[in-house]
Motif scaffolding. Sequence first.
Motif, PDB file in Angstrom:
ATOM      1  N   LEU A  24       0.628  -1.200  -0.012  1.00  0.00           N
ATOM      2  CA  LEU A  24      -0.108  -0.074   0.114  1.00  0.00           C
ATOM      3  C   LEU A  24       0.687   1.506   0.046  1.00  0.00           C
ATOM      4  O   LEU A  24       2.024   1.255   0.480  1.00  0.00           O
ATOM      5  N   LEU A  25       0.284   2.367  -0.685  1.00  0.00           N
ATOM      6  CA  LEU A  25       1.005   3.586  -0.584  1.00  0.00           C
ATOM      7  C   LEU A  25      -0.091   4.458   0.138  1.00  0.00           C
ATOM      8  O   LEU A  25      -1.415   4.521  -0.305  1.00  0.00           O
ATOM      9  N   PHE A  26      -0.108   5.169   1.238  1.00  0.00           N
ATOM     10  CA  PHE A  26      -0.695   5.921   1.821  1.00  0.00           C
ATOM     11  C   PHE A  26      -0.259   7.683   1.897  1.00  0.00           C
ATOM     12  O   PHE A  26       0.686   7.797   1.968  1.00  0.00           O
ATOM     13  N   ALA A  63       3.098  -1.055   4.041  1.00  0.00           N
ATOM     14  CA  ALA A  63       2.677   0.188   3.879  1.00  0.00           C
ATOM     15  C   ALA A  63       3.741   1.416   3.631  1.00  0.00           C
ATOM     16  O   ALA A  63       4.753   1.528   4.566  1.00  0.00           O
ATOM     17  N   THR A  64       3.751   1.922   2.607  1.00  0.00           N
ATOM     18  CA  THR A  64       4.654   3.301   2.622  1.00  0.00           C
ATOM     19  C   THR A  64       3.814   4.595   2.740  1.00  0.00           C
ATOM     20  O   THR A  64       2.628   4.755   2.245  1.00  0.00           O
ATOM     21  N   ILE A  65       4.351   5.225   3.784  1.00  0.00           N
ATOM     22  CA  ILE A  65       3.619   6.639   4.307  1.00  0.00           C
ATOM     23  C   ILE A  65       3.945   7.707   3.604  1.00  0.00           C
ATOM     24  O   ILE A  65       5.283   8.121   3.779  1.00  0.00           O
ATOM     25  N   CYS A  66       3.254   8.578   2.935  1.00  0.00           N
ATOM     26  CA  CYS A  66       3.787   9.919   2.240  1.00  0.00           C
ATOM     27  C   CYS A  66       3.041  11.069   2.796  1.00  0.00           C
ATOM     28  O   CYS A  66       1.672  11.044   3.093  1.00  0.00           O
ATOM     29  N   PRO A  67       3.987  12.161   3.136  1.00  0.00           N
ATOM     30  CA  PRO A  67       3.156  13.358   3.681  1.00  0.00           C
ATOM     31  C   PRO A  67       2.379  14.514   2.557  1.00  0.00           C
ATOM     32  O   PRO A  67       1.963  15.397   3.288  1.00  0.00           O
ATOM     33  N   ASP A  68       2.897  14.127   1.484  1.00  0.00           N
ATOM     34  CA  ASP A  68       2.216  15.114   0.425  1.00  0.00           C
ATOM     35  C   ASP A  68       2.179  14.298  -0.775  1.00  0.00           C
ATOM     36  O   ASP A  68       2.736  13.189  -1.026  1.00  0.00           O
ATOM     37  N   GLY A  69       1.535  14.989  -1.822  1.00  0.00           N
ATOM     38  CA  GLY A  69       1.344  14.407  -3.192  1.00  0.00           C
ATOM     39  C   GLY A  69       2.597  14.028  -4.031  1.00  0.00           C
ATOM     40  O   GLY A  69       2.928  13.077  -4.588  1.00  0.00           O
ATOM     41  N   ALA A  70       3.567  15.068  -3.755  1.00  0.00           N
ATOM     42  CA  ALA A  70       4.901  15.093  -4.454  1.00  0.00           C
ATOM     43  C   ALA A  70       5.771  13.743  -3.957  1.00  0.00           C
ATOM     44  O   ALA A  70       6.206  13.325  -4.732  1.00  0.00           O
ATOM     45  N   THR A  71       5.819  13.421  -2.697  1.00  0.00           N
ATOM     46  CA  THR A  71       6.347  12.461  -2.195  1.00  0.00           C
ATOM     47  C   THR A  71       5.737  11.070  -2.806  1.00  0.00           C
ATOM     48  O   THR A  71       6.293  10.125  -3.235  1.00  0.00           O
ATOM     49  N   ALA A  72       4.426  11.202  -2.651  1.00  0.00           N
ATOM     50  CA  ALA A  72       3.707   9.857  -3.223  1.00  0.00           C
ATOM     51  C   ALA A  72       4.109   9.680  -4.631  1.00  0.00           C
ATOM     52  O   ALA A  72       4.382   8.476  -5.086  1.00  0.00           O
ATOM     53  N   LEU A  73       4.220  10.726  -5.597  1.00  0.00           N
ATOM     54  CA  LEU A  73       4.532  10.561  -6.858  1.00  0.00           C
ATOM     55  C   LEU A  73       5.835  10.105  -7.164  1.00  0.00           C
ATOM     56  O   LEU A  73       5.994   9.114  -7.797  1.00  0.00           O
ATOM     57  N   VAL A  99      -3.271   2.435  -3.584  1.00  0.00           N
ATOM     58  CA  VAL A  99      -2.975   3.576  -3.260  1.00  0.00           C
ATOM     59  C   VAL A  99      -4.247   4.490  -2.459  1.00  0.00           C
ATOM     60  O   VAL A  99      -5.239   4.233  -3.095  1.00  0.00           O
ATOM     61  N   LEU A 100      -3.829   4.804  -1.186  1.00  0.00           N
ATOM     62  CA  LEU A 100      -4.838   5.577  -0.343  1.00  0.00           C
ATOM     63  C   LEU A 100      -4.518   7.005  -0.371  1.00  0.00           C
ATOM     64  O   LEU A 100      -3.410   7.133   0.230  1.00  0.00           O
ATOM     65  N   VAL A 101      -5.349   7.860  -0.884  1.00  0.00           N
ATOM     66  CA  VAL A 101      -4.754   9.105  -1.270  1.00  0.00           C
ATOM     67  C   VAL A 101      -5.782  10.369  -0.640  1.00  0.00           C
ATOM     68  O   VAL A 101      -7.164  10.151  -0.920  1.00  0.00           O
ATOM     69  N   ASP A 102      -5.640  11.282  -0.050  1.00  0.00           N
ATOM     70  CA  ASP A 102      -6.287  12.471   0.219  1.00  0.00           C
ATOM     71  C   ASP A 102      -6.586  13.173  -1.242  1.00  0.00           C
ATOM     72  O   ASP A 102      -5.429  13.309  -1.726  1.00  0.00           O
TER      73      ASP A 102
END
Length: 457
Positions: free
Chosen positions: A11-13, A35-45, A56-59
Amino acid sequence: MTISPHRRLKLLFADDEPSLQELMRWELPRLGHEATICPDGATALAALERNHYDCVLVDLDMPGANGIEVIARAKQLSQETEAIVLTGKSSLETAVAALRHGAFDYLTKPCRLVEIERVLNRVADKRELTNKYRALKARLDRIEGEPRLIGESESMQRVRQLIALVGPSDSNVLILGETGTGKELAARAVHDHSARASGPFVPVNCGALPENLIESELFGHRKGAFTGADEHRVGLIEVANGGTLFLDEIGELPKAMQAKLLRFLESGEVRRVGENEPFRCDVRVVSATNRRLDEMVAAGEFREDLWFRINTFEIALPPLRDRMDDIELLARHFLARRGTHLGADDPVFDPDTAATLKRHSWPGNVRELANVIEHALILCEHPPIRQEHLPQRFCAPKPSAAKPVPSINLRELEAHAIHEALSRHNGNKAKAAEELGISLKTLYNKLNQSQTLGKTG
């Protein structure tokens, strides 16, 4: 809380709320997922560029890049990646936008952990169904009849006893036998006797895989990992997750791939080509070969540690020439498979034909017998099968016993057999190799050796 290994998701959160990040850092692994935890969209990309994720679970509203951009990129890299949207701004417009970009589901914050768990279970269900479909398709593409071992000879009864004993265990199994003896059927029987019987059974012919693509076929790759990798590819090991991977002709694996396979067998971890992070797969490995692996180990052609790893339990399949009494039973099976059903007292062969078949050495084993029966049914409407219905090689006159037979060494005999097989198949090397019971690679090697000897002789 535990989860079956083959239902574990990668998972990517991504969410910019620190408290939610911390919560998911603990709760998603507790549910059994990586799980990989990302604090923002750029880190997720950036994370998507490095590794493939099952989900992927995204805000939707994040700095750097919004959730829609993250979903779009995830889908661009792999259509198999599912997306779950979490947002505090519930509206029909945002829901529609997320679904249009391929979101699997849409949850409004604050949402309960049990809701997230329920959606992740549905993602795992879908992935499991997809892998079972792939495994079934692979099997249907390769299967040559009913997955059933036929024969009542003592040697075949012993084989079935061994399969029944080892099947329920999770031990690796090595199946030995000449080409055409039914090694894939035996591997399938091991799978059917195991607790994994409802999981996928994935056959892989190691001798048929191009050397430059073997790693990608087995372990998968991410899009752009190498020239020609235009899309994400799930490897066959991952397809077999929760089931059995059958590695046929394992003796044909190059040394470099032997090392990678050994690493997987020791760790249970798969690393796709082009990715940094490995993930775990729960797979039982059954291998098969018609070669002497001990001799290959001594010659430095096969890793000794890999041989020990795959050879936890050994099953040797007898050649057809050692169980001639099974010929009629096998023939009845092939006839039934072709739609010709005989009564228990109806003969399959006339007496002369039965005697001829029992004198044959059957270099192609059961597969050769199946071809003989198919040939005969083209010429006769209904059994019993007679001499004139057999292929020409069975009807050739035998040399006179009084005539002295010229001496011939083994190498000359082998070269003659190869020449005859190529002649029968009009130079088609693949068909000649199949008739001779050797791999195409081995046939090329023997032809090269023959040419070399011709120059030096």
